[in-house]
Design an enzyme around this catalytic site. Structure first.
Site, PDB file in Angstrom:
ATOM      1  N   LYS A 160       0.840  -1.220   0.000  1.00 28.99           N
ATOM      2  CA  LYS A 160       0.000   0.000   0.000  1.00 28.99           C
ATOM      3  C   LYS A 160       0.861   1.249   0.000  1.00 28.99           C
ATOM      4  O   LYS A 160       0.528   2.239  -0.631  1.00 28.99           O
ATOM      5  CB  LYS A 160      -0.858   0.040   1.272  1.00 28.99           C
ATOM      6  N   PRO A 198     -11.832 -12.787  -2.532  1.00 25.85           N
ATOM      7  CA  PRO A 198     -11.336 -12.028  -1.367  1.00 25.85           C
ATOM      8  C   PRO A 198     -11.488 -10.512  -1.565  1.00 25.85           C
ATOM      9  O   PRO A 198     -11.793  -9.788  -0.613  1.00 25.85           O
ATOM     10  CB  PRO A 198      -9.856 -12.427  -1.282  1.00 25.85           C
ATOM     11  N   CYS A 237      26.117   5.485  12.385  1.00 25.70           N
ATOM     12  CA  CYS A 237      25.694   5.565  13.783  1.00 25.70           C
ATOM     13  C   CYS A 237      26.360   4.473  14.622  1.00 25.70           C
ATOM     14  O   CYS A 237      27.553   4.566  14.885  1.00 25.70           O
ATOM     15  CB  CYS A 237      24.169   5.551  13.872  1.00 25.70           C
ATOM     16  N   HIS A 282      22.354   9.584   9.989  1.00 25.03           N
ATOM     17  CA  HIS A 282      21.787   8.582   9.069  1.00 25.03           C
ATOM     18  C   HIS A 282      21.574   9.207   7.687  1.00 25.03           C
ATOM     19  O   HIS A 282      20.485   9.704   7.396  1.00 25.03           O
ATOM     20  CB  HIS A 282      20.453   8.067   9.619  1.00 25.03           C
ATOM     21  N   GLU A 309      21.144   7.823   4.951  1.00 26.93           N
ATOM     22  CA  GLU A 309      20.225   7.039   4.100  1.00 26.93           C
ATOM     23  C   GLU A 309      18.844   7.685   3.970  1.00 26.93           C
ATOM     24  O   GLU A 309      18.148   7.479   2.982  1.00 26.93           O
ATOM     25  CB  GLU A 309      20.107   5.588   4.610  1.00 26.93           C
TER      26      GLU A 309
HETATM   27  N1  GLN Z   1      22.702   2.742  20.102  1.00 27.09           N
HETATM   28  C1  GLN Z   1      23.460   3.847  19.632  1.00 27.09           C
HETATM   29  C2  GLN Z   1      23.038   5.152  20.286  1.00 27.09           C
HETATM   30  O1  GLN Z   1      21.991   5.254  20.855  1.00 27.09           O
HETATM   31  C3  GLN Z   1      23.383   3.971  18.136  1.00 27.09           C
HETATM   32  C4  GLN Z   1      22.039   4.384  17.629  1.00 27.09           C
HETATM   33  C5  GLN Z   1      21.862   4.139  16.157  1.00 27.09           C
HETATM   34  O2  GLN Z   1      22.639   3.389  15.551  1.00 27.09           O
HETATM   35  N2  GLN Z   1      20.840   4.718  15.571  1.00 27.09           N
HETATM   36  O3  GLN Z   1      23.764   6.101  20.236  1.00 27.09           O
END
Ligand code: GLN
Length: 534
Positions: free
Chosen positions: A17, A191, A381, A506, A508
């Site tokens: 969806k 369905p 991270c 991050h 990404e």
């Molecule tokens: N656990 C780690 C922290 O809290 C990394 C967090 C993560 O990878 N998003 O800093």
């Protein structure tokens, strides 16, 4: 004035969806409309931040710091927008807001009920989102499947929304699944008939039915569905399984979805002017079959690919950008020893984010392998934390660790951020959302971003410990990005390695099919070079 397209699901869950909604949005955007999207998650959690990725896949983070459902990631990638966090509505948020108002006495002695108080709150949250960016259209995807107990107040609110906003301004799209029965040798529509009946019992008649199926269905079957489900025959469209999710807007476009919607909710657009050319060229680049570059995500949630969905998409965007085919593997870091033969096949290693001790030692082994064998490695991270810890361990800081995993380590090179030390509540309390990162000149990070200051999204509590910053730098760790005040380390790299980059944020979440993220592009390029010299 904002118009609304509401997407419900029937028959089974996981039929796409989110992709269907995002694809409809892409088509409408190609008419020059300003399109937003809302995901409704009928669960009681306030947000998805406290959910294990095995429950609903990755936790997506919006620029304003909401921990949200992964479908917001699809919307952002397909629509090429940044959505506000209020675009994710949950039962938790709705009820909390109503109960807060009740405690303040705002209901003036009324008995507070699902109808009208909860349904009014749902509509008000939807309208507030519409106002934020003055959207022409908002797609509202209702999570789950029609018939679920927890989605009933939402269906009722959405039914009311259609009455209040007017029939010409709100339409419903029902996404169902048409199974193929091998024994009978045919597709089955029953369905879909049943789930449409279930939807109609809530007072909602779908205007369009998107039939998901393994293989294409024929026009006779579409007419049958139109007949039994009381929709226009041109409004029964088919979205068979696609080799790439990015093909879906093109499939729906061929089925004239945009044209039907434009007529149905009276959009003032020229449907012939739709420009999906750029999208078509993205799909074409994604179809490239060689040269192949093999990347592994080495993490602990590898059994469910959705756990790392934005990373996978960002890698795909990067592969398409440099003209290679991505062969993506998922390797569990929760093992005693990583399989060397498996590692030898890799052209690049990506260590993703994560929480908790399980699987961390495997990540450290992967970092060690990448250092020893000059394999490009990208740490995000917790991935960056793993790089720093392993770098410290191999530079005479024995048993260096993060205090997330070992409170008594002699070398707590990663430690809880000062601001986090007083926090007791888990939900929504990490360092979340977009922050500026200053890039240091003459580093890989600066060279690949080609900017002095970038904005990236965060979700973490731990950070490189400044007490060890100098020692780590003296031993050769390059700090290539920091917060603008220099206080927090945001990026690290190594000089004598082909591609060793870790980031606290991050990246990404910001990659787009039409605008691959520079970090992923540079990583993919390094992996491609590594594959050529193997
Ligand atoms: N656990 C780690 C922290 O809290 C990394 C967090 C993560 O990878 N998003 O800093």
């Amino acid at each position: 004035m904002t118009k609304y397209i509401i997407i419900t699901g029937g028959v089974v869950s996981s039929i796409g969806k989110g992709i269907t909604s995002a694809s409809i949005g892409r088509i409408l955007r190609s008419y020059g409309l300003k399109v937003g999207a809302i995901k409704i998650d009928p669960y009681l959690n306030w947000d998805s931040g406290t959910l294990n990725p095995y429950q609903h896949g990755e936790v997506f983070v919006t620029h304003d710091g909401m921990e949200s459902d992964l479908d917001l990631g699809h919307y952002e990638r397909f629509l090429d927008v940044e959505l506000p966090g209020v675009s994710n509505i949950t039962t938790g948020k709705v009820y909390q807001s109503v109960i807060d108002k009740e405690r303040k006495g705002e209901f003036l002695g009324a008995c507070v009920q699902i109808i009208p108080h909860i349904t009014d709150e749902i509509k008000s949250l939807i309208r507030k989102t519409a106002e934020i960016n003055d959207y022409d259209i908002i797609l509202i995807e209702l999570g789950g499947t029609v018939g679920d107990i927890e989605s009933q107040p939402f269906l009722e609110a959405l039914r009311q929304l259609r009455n209040e906003e007017g029939h010409d301004n709100v339409m419903f799209v029902h996404v169902t699944f048409i199974p193929y029965l091998n024994a009978a040798g045919e597709f089955k529509t029953k369905p879909t008939q049943h789930s449409t009946k279930e939807l109609r019992s809530t007072g909602i008649n779908p205007d369009m039915i998107v039939c998901r199926s393994q293989d294409p269905i024929d026009d006779a079957l579409k007419r049958k569905i139109a007949h039994f489900c009381d929709v226009d025959p041109t409004a029964v469209v088919n979205a068979p399984d696609a080799s790439s999710i990015y093909e879906v807007p093109l499939t729906l476009d061929k089925e004239n979805v945009g044209k039907f919607i434009a007529e149905r909710i009276k959009l003032d657009v020229d449907v012939e002017s739709a420009d999906l050319d750029q999208w078509k060229s993205i799909v074409k680049s994604l179809q490239k079959q060689d040269p192949v570059v093999t990347i592994a995500i080495i993490g602990k949630y590898v059994e469910l690919e959705d756990s790392y969905i934005s990373i996978r998409e960002a890698l795909l965007h990067a592969a398409a950008k440099i003209g290679v085919k991505l062969n993506l593997e998922y390797i569990s870091s929760d093992v005693d020893n990583l399989d060397e033969n498996e590692l030898k096949e890799l052209d690049g290693i990506l260590i993703p984010g994560g929480f908790g001790e399980r699987g961390v030692e495997g990540k450290l082994d992967a970092v060690e392998y990448a250092i020893q064998n000059n394999v490009p490695i990208f740490g995000i991270c917790l991935g960056m934390h793993s790089m720093v810890i392993q770098f410290a361990r191999r530079n005479s800081m024995d048993n260096a660790n993060s205090t997330e995993f070992d409170l008594d380590t002699m070398y707590p090179v990663i430690d809880l951020m000062e601001k986090q030390k007083e926090i007791k509540q888990m939900g929504g309390t990490m360092r979340l959302g977009s922050y500026d990162c200053k890039l240091i000149k003459n580093t890989k990070a600066h060279n690949l971003y080609k900017q002095d200051l970038v904005k990236e999204r965060h979700r973490h509590r731990y950070e490189l410990n400044n007490d060890f910053r100098e020692e780590l730098q003296n031993k050769g760790l390059i700090i290539s990005g920091t917060s603008p005040d220099d206080f927090l380390v945001e990026m690290v790299e190594l000089e004598d390695h082909p591609w060793f980059v870790g980031c606290q944020f991050h990246p990404e979440f910001k990659s787009r099919p039409n605008n691959a993220h520079p970090l992923f592009v540079s990583f993919m390029d390094a992996a491609y070079n590594f594959s050529k010299n193997k």
